[in-house]
Design a protein around this motif. Structure first.
Motif, mmCIF file in Angstrom:
data_model
loop_
_atom_site.group_PDB
_atom_site.id
_atom_site.type_symbol
_atom_site.label_atom_id
_atom_site.label_comp_id
_atom_site.label_asym_id
_atom_site.label_seq_id
_atom_site.Cartn_x
_atom_site.Cartn_y
_atom_site.Cartn_z
ATOM 1 N N ALA A 180 0.832 -1.214 0.000
ATOM 2 C CA ALA A 180 0.000 0.000 0.000
ATOM 3 C C ALA A 180 0.857 1.251 0.000
ATOM 4 O O ALA A 180 1.976 1.266 0.495
ATOM 5 N N ILE A 181 0.297 2.334 -0.557
ATOM 6 C CA ILE A 181 0.975 3.634 -0.580
ATOM 7 C C ILE A 181 0.912 4.250 0.811
ATOM 8 O O ILE A 181 -0.166 4.371 1.400
ATOM 9 N N ASP A 182 2.033 4.692 1.401
ATOM 10 C CA ASP A 182 2.019 5.342 2.718
ATOM 11 C C ASP A 182 2.511 6.776 2.673
ATOM 12 O O ASP A 182 2.557 7.456 3.695
ATOM 13 N N LEU A 183 2.855 7.367 1.517
ATOM 14 C CA LEU A 183 3.275 8.770 1.436
ATOM 15 C C LEU A 183 3.012 9.303 0.036
ATOM 16 O O LEU A 183 3.409 8.694 -0.948
ATOM 17 N N ILE A 184 2.295 10.425 -0.013
ATOM 18 C CA ILE A 184 2.111 11.170 -1.263
ATOM 19 C C ILE A 184 2.682 12.563 -1.033
ATOM 20 O O ILE A 184 2.327 13.245 -0.083
ATOM 21 N N GLN A 185 3.547 13.006 -1.916
ATOM 22 C CA GLN A 185 4.191 14.316 -1.731
ATOM 23 C C GLN A 185 4.178 15.082 -3.035
ATOM 24 O O GLN A 185 4.473 14.544 -4.096
ATOM 25 N N ILE A 186 3.816 16.391 -2.944
ATOM 26 C CA ILE A 186 3.771 17.273 -4.112
ATOM 27 C C ILE A 186 4.618 18.495 -3.815
ATOM 28 O O ILE A 186 4.513 19.100 -2.748
ATOM 29 N N GLU A 187 5.418 18.945 -4.741
ATOM 30 C CA GLU A 187 6.237 20.138 -4.601
ATOM 31 C C GLU A 187 6.009 21.047 -5.806
ATOM 32 O O GLU A 187 5.829 20.575 -6.916
ATOM 33 N N ALA A 188 6.001 22.372 -5.544
ATOM 34 C CA ALA A 188 5.813 23.336 -6.630
ATOM 35 C C ALA A 188 6.503 24.632 -6.263
ATOM 36 O O ALA A 188 6.569 25.021 -5.100
ATOM 37 N N ASP A 189 7.034 25.297 -7.290
ATOM 38 C CA ASP A 189 7.656 26.605 -7.032
ATOM 39 C C ASP A 189 6.614 27.658 -6.688
ATOM 40 O O ASP A 189 6.844 28.546 -5.873
ATOM 41 N N GLY A 224 7.472 28.201 -3.060
ATOM 42 C CA GLY A 224 8.235 27.177 -2.340
ATOM 43 C C GLY A 224 7.322 26.225 -1.610
ATOM 44 O O GLY A 224 7.584 25.868 -0.462
ATOM 45 N N MET A 225 6.264 25.772 -2.293
ATOM 46 C CA MET A 225 5.242 24.958 -1.635
ATOM 47 C C MET A 225 5.593 23.466 -1.675
ATOM 48 O O MET A 225 6.137 22.967 -2.658
ATOM 49 N N ARG A 226 5.220 22.819 -0.602
ATOM 50 C CA ARG A 226 5.351 21.366 -0.544
ATOM 51 C C ARG A 226 4.171 20.823 0.237
ATOM 52 O O ARG A 226 3.892 21.288 1.348
ATOM 53 N N ALA A 227 3.477 19.842 -0.373
ATOM 54 C CA ALA A 227 2.324 19.224 0.269
ATOM 55 C C ALA A 227 2.546 17.723 0.334
ATOM 56 O O ALA A 227 3.103 17.120 -0.587
#
Length: 694
Positions: free
Chosen positions: A19-28, A39-42
């Motif tokens: 199973a997936i245990d981490l989803i991460q999104i980054e954007a300038d 400098g966003m990170r979710a």
């Protein structure tokens, strides 16, 4: 929207089934709801089947400039949600934490609970902490609109000023707060409703407790004031409209001569307000102060610079004695009327335009007043007081005052009425007014004043005095009680160029004779050092009536008196040429008592010999003596009296020239007498039997 490449990381854990245990999104850069995150990170971290953590972080947050003006730049945004519920269409976050660093406000922390179902959402939380008070808030979001409610516990004025100081620098409000130095605490609450970016309605409540303030001049003072201000606003933020309700239930406020005691007379004000192009419009103001006043008003105020463009105030009811305590007692503090007891009512109206009063109209009903010291008493006072400025159009509006009975400083009077006009700085009687005084009256034929309070003030006065008992007047003033009556005429009295001038002669009938004052004028009568000038002539006065009033000693006969070239400074004589003498051809009985002989002898400087003669030999057996004529003159210059009598004598001058047997003459030998000494001798002679021989 993302301005740079999106990084999507799917981390597969070692759990069952991979199973997936981490989803991460980054954007300038990301734009969300009018804000921009850089400098966003979710990320979403899933630890097991029941627990997870959603996290949003940003290096900086850009928001609209109107928000930045209050917060300054925002940095280090961190949004954390523990155990989010994501079950389409339901989303919930039972424990949401929001932290952001503000350049002006420091670290702002909020804790919340959020729940949504399709387009509907509910949220509640606490924070941030501002001025030492932590906000509490809740709200909802739906297609038909949104609402937000917030409150804060009590916060002190000191803490509030420190918190607001970055926004107040250089403003008029900052200067005002620095001058008044307010203390106390306030409690805030509010609610807002709207749809999308439009504000439909907002309410705010401010409860204030124990408010104290004063300005440097101590002309405005508040002590322990408590109450509440509620504001309901609507419309756009550029030109908002609001309804305000102010209540004050405790404390006192002193504003100039006005004292408002909210402990006794609680205040409530309801008003509608609208801000329109720099002007504050108040189309409705309703005010009530318990047991004191009730009324309504409307006004238009300019805010920069502050000015009253126009205002209209209607005073529906003003009640005494509270009105005296609030509005009159302080202005009258230094007068004899500083402790009046008043009853009655008043009502009226006031119009203002361009910072200046335009018209006033007040009606007095059944006013009665008196003071404990019995210096003033009026009953049955009614009237209509009207005033208008030159800018007011329309015919003149007459005023009147009338009363049943009146008394002032012991002078008693009956019913009277005054009809007059009052406009700008002018005042004028419309008809003669008869003012009863004891058993007589003063008939005021003319009273006019122009430019009251100005340097070029002018005025005129004329009156007749109907016979008034002198004994009653003297008793009222605490004087020795003269016999006879005072009557006469006050001709045209004019005031111009700071000079009060009597147009004719002032005539009075008293002591069975007549007194005429002519050439009377007073320089600077309302100033600190008034100067009086004039001539006074008295004819055929009854000496028996005069001397029986005092303890000087009895004298019968008639007397003429002339005081020519009288000058006074602050009402004290500085110059005159005075002569008192028996009239030529006077055939009335001429008798003089031993006491009068002694006192007259001392005035002339020959008292020692006369006193010795009266105390020895056969003269001591006589109470009175005959005289042919008497007289005394004094020319006052430089505080010295140049003395003379009725005719020359071998060693001086006759003050009293005797006749018959036994005969006694009073001869003065002092030609120069100090004026204060002479006055002291006269006063001593009128108040004591002990004659001091010098």
């Amino acid at each position: 929207m993302m301005r740079s490449a999106l990084v999507l990381l799917l981390a597969c854990g070692a759990g069952p089934g991979g199973a997936i245990d981490l989803i991460q999104i980054e954007a300038d850069s990301v734009a969300v709801a009018g804000a921009r995150l850089t400098g966003m990170r979710a990320s979403l971290a899933i630890s097991d089947g029941e627990h997870s953590v959603a996290l949003l972080e940003a290096v900086a947050v850009q928001v609209p400039t109107e928000i930045l003006a209050h917060t300054g730049a925002l940095r280090e945004l961190r949004v954390r949600c523990a155990d989010p519920l994501i079950r389409e269409p339901r989303f919930a976050c039972p424990a949401l934490q929001i932290d952001v660093r503000s350049v002006r406000l420091g670290v702002l922390q909020m804790r919340a609970r959020v729940e949504s179902n399709k387009a509907n959402a509910n949220f509640s939380g606490t924070g941030p902490t501002l001025a030492g008070a932590k906000l509490e808030w809740n709200g909802s979001l739906a297609p038909q609109g949104w609402n937000l409610r917030a409150s804060a516990p009590a916060v002190s004025f000191d803490a509030l000023q420190k918190f607001a100081s970055p926004w107040l620098a250089g403003t008029a409000l900052r200067k005002t707060l620095a001058e008044f130095k307010p203390t106390g605490s306030i409690t805030l609450s509010g609610e807002a409703r709207g749809r999308g970016a439009q504000l439909a309605r907002a309410t705010a409540g401010i409860a204030f407790t124990n408010i104290n303030l004063t300005n440097e001049a101590s002309t405005i003072i508040a002590e322990k004031v408590a109450g509440r201000l509620d504001v309901q606003a609507s419309g756009n933020l550029a030109e908002p409209a609001a309804t305000l309700t102010l209540s004050a239930t405790a404390g006192q406020v002193l504003a100039g001569p006005v004292l408002l005691d909210f402990n006794v007379n609680a205040l409530q004000v309801d008003a509608d307000a609208r801000l329109d192009k720099g002007a504050l419009s108040l189309p409705r103001i309703v005010f009530t102060q318990q047991r004191l006043a009730r009324g309504n008003a409307q006004a238009t105020l300019m805010l920069s610079p502050f000015a009253v463009r126009e205002a209209s105030v209607v005073l529906e009811s003003l009640q005494f004695p509270a009105a005296y305590t609030s509005y009159l007692q302080i202005p009258l503090t230094t007068t004899a009327f500083n402790s009046l007891a008043m009853t009655g009512r008043a009502r009226g109206s006031l119009q203002i335009r361009d910072n200046a009063p335009l018209r006033a109209d007040f009606v007095l009903t059944d006013i009665a007043l008196h003071d404990p010291a019995k210096r003033i008493a009026i009953t049955g006072l009614v009237g209509n007081l009207r005033w208008w400025s030159g800018a007011q159009e329309g015919p003149p509006a007459p005023s009147f005052l009338q009363w049943h009975e009146a008394a002032m400083f012991g002078i008693e009077g009956g019913a009277a009425r005054l009809d007059f006009l009052a406009h700008d700085m002018d005042f004028e009687f419309l008809k003669p007014a008869r003012l009863p005084i004891f058993d007589g009256a003063v008939l005021v034929e003319k009273l006019v004043a122009r430019g009251i309070g100005r340097a070029d003030m002018q005025g005129a006065f004329a009156a007749q005095i109907e016979p008034i008992s002198m004994a009653r007047i003297c008793k009222a003033f605490g004087w020795p009680e003269f016999q006879g009556q005072i009557s006469g005429r006050v001709p045209g009295l004019e005031f111009r160029d700071n000079l009060l001038t009597l147009g004719g002669n002032l005539e009075a009938t008293v002591f069975d004779g007549s007194i005429v004052a002519s050439k009377l004028r007073v320089r600077d009568p309302l100033g600190k050092w008034p100067r009086l000038y004039g001539d006074i002539v008295a004819r055929n006065l009854d000496l028996d009536q005069i001397t029986s009033t005092f303890e000087f000693g009895g004298i019968t006969g008639r007397l003429d008196a002339d005081v020519i070239g009288l000058e006074t400074f602050n009402w004290s004589p500085t110059a005159f040429d005075a002569r008192l003498a028996t009239p030529k051809g006077d055939r009335s009985p001429h008798r003089i008592s031993q006491k009068a002989v002694k006192n007259l002898s001392n005035i002339g400087g020959g008292g020692g010999g006369v006193t010795a003669a009266l105390q020895s030999g056969f003269l001591r057996f006589f109470d009175t003596f005959h005289y042919d004529r008497l007289g005394l003159s004094c020319k006052l210059q430089n505080d010295v009296c140049l003395m003379n009598g009725v005719e020359p004598a071998k060693t001086g001058y006759y003050i009293v020239k005797g006749s018959g047997i036994p005969r006694i003459d009073i001869i003065g030998n002092s030609r120069r007498v100090d004026w204060p000494t002479l006055m002291a001798q006269l006063v001593a002679g009128m108040n004591t039997d002990n004659i001091v021989v010098k």
